[in-house]
Design an enzyme around this catalytic site. Structure first.
Site, PDB file in Angstrom:
ATOM      1  N   HIS B  60      -1.961  -7.210   2.807  1.00 34.55           N
ATOM      2  CA  HIS B  60      -3.072  -7.944   2.140  1.00 34.55           C
ATOM      3  C   HIS B  60      -2.540  -9.012   1.490  1.00 34.55           C
ATOM      4  CE1 HIS B  60      -1.091  -5.617  -1.167  1.00 34.55           C
ATOM      5  NE2 HIS B  60      -1.811  -6.326  -2.099  1.00 34.55           N
ATOM      6  N   HIS B  62      -2.100 -10.821  -1.263  1.00 38.51           N
ATOM      7  CA  HIS B  62      -1.460 -11.284  -2.417  1.00 38.51           C
ATOM      8  C   HIS B  62       0.258 -11.576  -2.221  1.00 38.51           C
ATOM      9  CE1 HIS B  62      -4.226  -8.594  -5.164  1.00 38.51           C
ATOM     10  NE2 HIS B  62      -4.636  -9.732  -5.164  1.00 38.51           N
ATOM     11  N   ASP B  64       2.970 -11.144  -3.538  1.00 33.28           N
ATOM     12  CA  ASP B  64       4.069 -10.161  -3.264  1.00 33.28           C
ATOM     13  C   ASP B  64       4.179  -9.348  -2.185  1.00 33.28           C
ATOM     14  OD1 ASP B  64       1.672  -8.998  -4.353  1.00 33.28           O
ATOM     15  OD2 ASP B  64       3.013  -7.300  -5.377  1.00 33.28           O
ATOM     16  N   HIS B  65       3.244  -9.660  -1.195  1.00 32.74           N
ATOM     17  CA  HIS B  65       3.132  -8.972   0.030  1.00 32.74           C
ATOM     18  C   HIS B  65       3.191  -9.948   1.171  1.00 32.74           C
ATOM     19  CE1 HIS B  65       2.335  -4.777  -1.622  1.00 32.74           C
ATOM     20  NE2 HIS B  65       2.271  -5.560  -2.419  1.00 32.74           N
ATOM     21  N   HIS B 140      -8.188  -1.996  -2.829  1.00 33.41           N
ATOM     22  CA  HIS B 140      -7.340  -2.758  -3.671  1.00 33.41           C
ATOM     23  C   HIS B 140      -8.506  -3.995  -4.159  1.00 33.41           C
ATOM     24  CE1 HIS B 140      -3.961  -4.228  -5.747  1.00 33.41           C
ATOM     25  NE2 HIS B 140      -3.690  -5.210  -4.793  1.00 33.41           N
ATOM     26  N   ASP B 210      -1.163  -2.031  -1.114  1.00 33.36           N
ATOM     27  CA  ASP B 210      -1.563  -1.494  -2.399  1.00 33.36           C
ATOM     28  C   ASP B 210      -2.776  -0.705  -2.141  1.00 33.36           C
ATOM     29  OD1 ASP B 210       0.458  -2.922  -3.063  1.00 33.36           O
ATOM     30  OD2 ASP B 210      -0.201  -4.497  -4.312  1.00 33.36           O
TER      31      ASP B 210
END
Lengths: 304, 304
Positions: B60, B62, B64-65, B140, B210
């Protein structure tokens, strides 16, 4: 005036070298200059109180100067930042960042202002009573600016022996510091210069990376306290400098010499070279006061 | 099957914790799963031959990914990559990456293909004779997919004592491994099962991060060899899981138990907790075979 180097190597981040980012502390401002990938971690590692950063200056949109910005902006949100943040950088920077925030469905909860640059002339970006910041037009493979940070002249300092001798009342001290002449009760005028001393000369910091050797910036850089100038290459690869839009250590030295700089800091090294002293040695053939940036290094110019 | 954890912590990269990224080595493929900021440095630090990566799967968008992807793609260019690269991720990923490459005036010199995802049903993303990769629909705060990597059944193994006893000529070995029955010169048919043994059962790896606890994925996950499931929270903060789109360690344990997984690997920890054993202990209350991911950890399932 204090400069913390978070990263100063060219091209890609590697295990032990970071791409360009640095923090300039000047007159209580904390300015972030460039923001390569991993900058937010380097800010933590170097214990910079990065919530205090209010202004971020991005020289150009190559990844090694810019790919850490969106992560830092996101992290500020996660840390519940409330203070406004100003980002200065080439046109296109706003769309690149906002698109990514939008895709993550995570807009910032603090005011975020983009100041997009496209002029090829120097521009004033920021000014308050203590400091000003202007662009230095650079020449690289894409549109790029350096940044010139200048302290404003401080207040004059009281010449205490003269002040006490003349029995000047304390209530006049503030005005004396601002340059007022003193008129005594009997009408005598004492010129300010008799009661005060010159303040420290204002200091300045010029960040020039990435760029070819560009002597037409010399008038703007005259008398700069500290010049950070990229030196991607040594003489052995001098032929690569112009086509890649970079400079050599000697060219950086010439810029410092011809600008009458007090200090030169070299940086943006190609990782092909094993040793930073090679850069310093070459630059020293044309300019004496050469320093080499390295990741995690702090330069304190408070006493200059 | 070998899994290298480059990063497995939630939210922002920190001095000693990296955001999500991992490398799965399966049947000679090197698959990269998620790519938080700093992933390219972690690939170097963990000595992964990352030029071999041909497929990158992004769960996804976000940060941090995902925020390390553009840097990795740029670095591949600087390293003169020629092999094609496939990126699988949510719709919008192509624009986010290509916009940044365009602003840097640096398109790739190798073929780069984006496979944008928007289906809420499982999709087959990649398949060859050895392995297949399909999405696992997650839930998520924004559109997200997990990924299920499945080995295909290998060839049957020769039962050498039976083969030698029957004096089967070497030229038939390949066909036997593929399941052929053997017809002798006198017309006798020896069933394949008499001459061969079952191959190792094919292994599989499911990446789920997530996501909230989502038991409707259980049919797809039945019998998975290794389930990596996020466990952002402990029971103490279980109330935060659903509103933030995350799971607890116990929920991860339930998924592993109810999927009949052989191993559960926990990850995507909130950095508020001091110790990873806390996550393992809670998950173990519902499932026995719990492992904890940590940055730099390598899980080797070759013998499973």
């Amino acid at each position: 005036m204090k400069l913390t180097i978070l990263g100063c190597y060219a091209a890609t981040p590697r295990t032990f070298t970071n791409p360009t980012s640095q923090v300039l502390e000047i007159r209580n401002h904390l300015f972030l200059i460039d923001c390569g990938e991993g900058t937010q971690v380097e800010l933590r590692r170097n214990k910079v109180k990065f919530s205090k950063i209010k202004h971020i200056f991005i020289s150009h949109l190559h990844g090694d100067h810019f790919y850490g910005l969106v992560g830092l902006i996101s992290t500020f949100r996660l840390l519940n930042r409330e203070k406004e943040l100003h980002v200065y950088g080439p046109k296109g920077i706003k769309k690149a960042i906002t698109l990514q925030l939008k895709l993550a469905n995570s807009w910032t909860n603090y005011p975020l202002y983009f100041h997009e640059l496209e002029s090829k002339e120097s521009q004033l970006l920021f000014e308050d009573e203590k400091v000003s910041v202007e662009t230095i037009p650079l020449k690289h493979r894409i549109y790029a600016n350096g940044f010139l940070f200048k302290e404003k002249p401080g207040e004059r300092k009281l010449n205490m022996s003269a002040v006490l001798k003349r029995k000047i009342d304390v209530v006049y001290y503030k005005k004396l510091k601002r340059g007022m002449d003193m008129t005594l009760e009997d009408g005598t005028v004492i010129p300010n210069e008799e009661l005060t001393l010159d303040p420290k000369p204002p200091r300045s910091y010029a960040f020039c990376s990435d760029t070819i050797y560009k002597p037409d910036n010399l008038p703007q850089l005259q008398g700069v306290t500290v010049l950070y100038h990229e030196s991607t290459f040594l003489e052995a690869h001098a032929k690569l400098a112009l086509p890649t839009g970079h400079s050599t250590a000697i060219e950086a030295g010439k810029m410092a010499r011809d600008a009458g700089a007090q200090h030169l800091i070299l940086g943006h090294y190609s990782t092909r070279y094993p040793d930073l002293t090679l850069f310093a040695n070459e630059a020293k053939t044309v300019f004496d006061n050469v320093l080499t940036a390295d990741d995690g290094k702090v330069f304190d110019f408070s006493e200059d």
